[in-house]
Every structure is written in C-alpha cells, then in structure tokens.
Design a protein around this motif. Structure first.
Motif, short mmCIF file in Angstrom:
data_model
loop_
_atom_site.label_atom_id
_atom_site.label_comp_id
_atom_site.label_asym_id
_atom_site.label_seq_id
_atom_site.Cartn_x
_atom_site.Cartn_y
_atom_site.Cartn_z
N LEU A 1 27.21 71.33 20.90
CA LEU A 1 26.78 71.02 21.51
C LEU A 1 26.45 70.14 22.14
CD1 LEU A 1 23.09 71.54 21.10
CD2 LEU A 1 23.67 70.61 18.83
N ASP A 2 27.17 68.77 21.68
CA ASP A 2 27.54 67.86 21.82
C ASP A 2 28.33 67.56 23.16
OD1 ASP A 2 26.92 66.90 19.45
OD2 ASP A 2 28.69 66.68 19.08
N ALA A 3 28.88 68.24 23.64
CA ALA A 3 29.40 68.45 24.73
C ALA A 3 27.98 68.67 25.92
CB ALA A 3 30.21 69.60 25.80
N PHE A 4 27.18 69.72 25.93
CA PHE A 4 26.29 69.83 26.49
C PHE A 4 25.30 68.65 26.61
CE2 PHE A 4 21.69 71.99 26.60
CZ PHE A 4 21.96 72.52 28.17
N SER A 5 24.76 68.03 25.72
CA SER A 5 24.16 67.51 25.54
C SER A 5 24.44 65.41 27.04
CB SER A 5 24.13 66.20 24.20
OG SER A 5 23.22 66.90 23.87
N GLU A 6 25.83 65.52 26.67
CA GLU A 6 26.19 64.65 27.46
C GLU A 6 26.73 65.65 28.62
OE1 GLU A 6 31.12 62.40 28.42
OE2 GLU A 6 31.44 64.37 26.90
N PHE A 7 26.55 66.11 29.44
CA PHE A 7 26.51 67.18 30.58
C PHE A 7 25.06 66.99 31.55
CE2 PHE A 7 24.89 70.59 32.71
CZ PHE A 7 25.03 70.98 33.64
N GLN A 8 24.17 67.16 30.10
CA GLN A 8 22.11 66.90 30.59
C GLN A 8 22.22 65.01 30.85
OE1 GLN A 8 20.15 68.78 27.20
NE2 GLN A 8 19.20 69.76 29.00
N ASP A 9 23.20 64.69 29.99
CA ASP A 9 23.00 62.79 30.52
C ASP A 9 23.79 62.61 32.30
OD1 ASP A 9 22.21 61.96 28.12
OD2 ASP A 9 23.89 62.10 27.36
N ILE A 10 24.35 63.61 32.45
CA ILE A 10 24.90 63.29 33.48
C ILE A 10 24.11 64.17 34.94
CG2 ILE A 10 27.08 63.67 35.18
CD1 ILE A 10 29.31 63.85 32.42
#
Length: 199
Positions: free
Chosen positions: A147-156
């Motif tokens: 979930l954290d990695a996906f949130s980071e991906f969405q920011d990018i």
C-alpha cells in the motif's frame, strides 16, 4: 520579359493556386502531426489510468482480505482468495511496468512485485496458521508495504500528469507558431506575387 495580359493573368492564377495548395498541405501536415502526438499521449495516459485503477482495486482488496486473516482464523477459501488477488495484482503490475521507462517508477513497481511475491510465499504456508502465529505479522507488514509503495507510485503519477498537460500545451503552442510562420510566408508571397506579375 514582356507577357501579354492573358499570360500574366494565367501565370498569376497558376502561382496563386500553387501557393494555396502548398499552404493547405503545410497546414494539414502540422495539424496531422499535432493530432498524432496528442493522440499518442492521450492513448498512453488512458491505458495507464485504466491499469492503475485495476491495481488500486486489487491493492485495496488484498489489504481488506489480509485484515480478515489477521482478525480471524484463516480458512483455505480466504487464503485462496488472497492468492488469486495476488496473481491478478502481479499481472496488472507487469502490464503497468510495460508502459514506463523511468527508472524511479520501475523501481517502485518492482518493489510492489517483490512484496507481492513474498506475500504469496507466506500465504502458501497459511494452512499452518490455525496451529501457530508464524507468518501472521509478515502478512500485515507486506500488505502495508504494498500500500505504501502504491501511494508513492500515485504521487509520481500525479506529477507526471501535470508534466503531460504541460507537454500537450507545448505541442499545441509549437504547432500554432509553425502555422503562423506559414501564414506570414504565404502573405508575403502574395504581396510579392501582386507586385511582380503585373510589372
């Protein structure tokens, strides 16, 4: 060169027709290029958005089901459901990865794939969970990392969307500039034509 009135009119008409045809071709060429570039950017963006939505839904489902496992005794059906979600999630991430060249994005997608693979390995041993708590903590940690990695991906992705909009504006402005230059050249050519042919 002394031309008759008829020849001068015919020459003027021919040159004017040639200029109009050339102008139409140049304008069509610029508009066609503009359309292709915007279509390419939009098509890629739509595909990425669609896959991202699928990834988001799968990530939420994985998180939802892993919490059920942590709060209840895992049943084979629950474990099978999460494993199927993990398989779909992996497939979606691989499709998403194919649309990116940026190392930073590929790294994040790679992390999510790695976390998902680890989660699948732990879930494959979930039949032992009703006897002990080995691996229960790892399931929660891996789901949170996904979930954290996906949130980071969405920011990018958000910043890339802003850059995409700027790129489209830049392409449109460049096309406008080229078409304006074309029209100015055509206007000057018409003036020259009007001065030279009658003389």
């Amino acid at each position: 060169m002394n031309l008759s009135l008829r020849n001068r009119v015919a020459t003027s008409f021919s040159l004017a027709a040639a200029v109009v045809i050339l102008l139409a071709f140049i304008v069509f060429y610029h508009l066609n290029n503009l359309n292709k570039e915007i279509e390419s950017i939009t098509d890629r963006s739509n595909k990425v958005t669609l896959i991202t939505d699928e990834v988001r839904i799968s990530a939420v489902q994985i998180l939802k089901n892993q919490r059920r496992i942590l709060t209840k005794k895992p049943t084979p059906e629950m474990v099978e459901r999460i494993l199927n979600l993990c398989e779909s999630f992996t497939s979606q991430l691989q499709r998403l990865d194919a649309h990116y060249d940026e190392p930073e994005v590929k790294k994040i997608i790679g992390q999510m794939l790695s976390y998902t693979d680890s989660l699948k390995v732990i879930l494959s041993k979930a039949s032992l969970f009703h006897r002990n708590n080995i691996g229960m903590t790892s399931i929660g940690e891996l789901a949170d990392k996904i979930l954290d990695a996906f949130s980071e991906f969405q920011d990018i992705q958000y910043y890339q969307n802003v850059e995409r909009e700027e790129k489209i504006k830049s392409i449109i402005n460049e096309t406008k500039r080229k078409m304006m230059i074309t029209l100015i050249i055509a206007f000057l050519w018409t003036i020259i034509l009007g001065l030279v042919i009658p003389g």
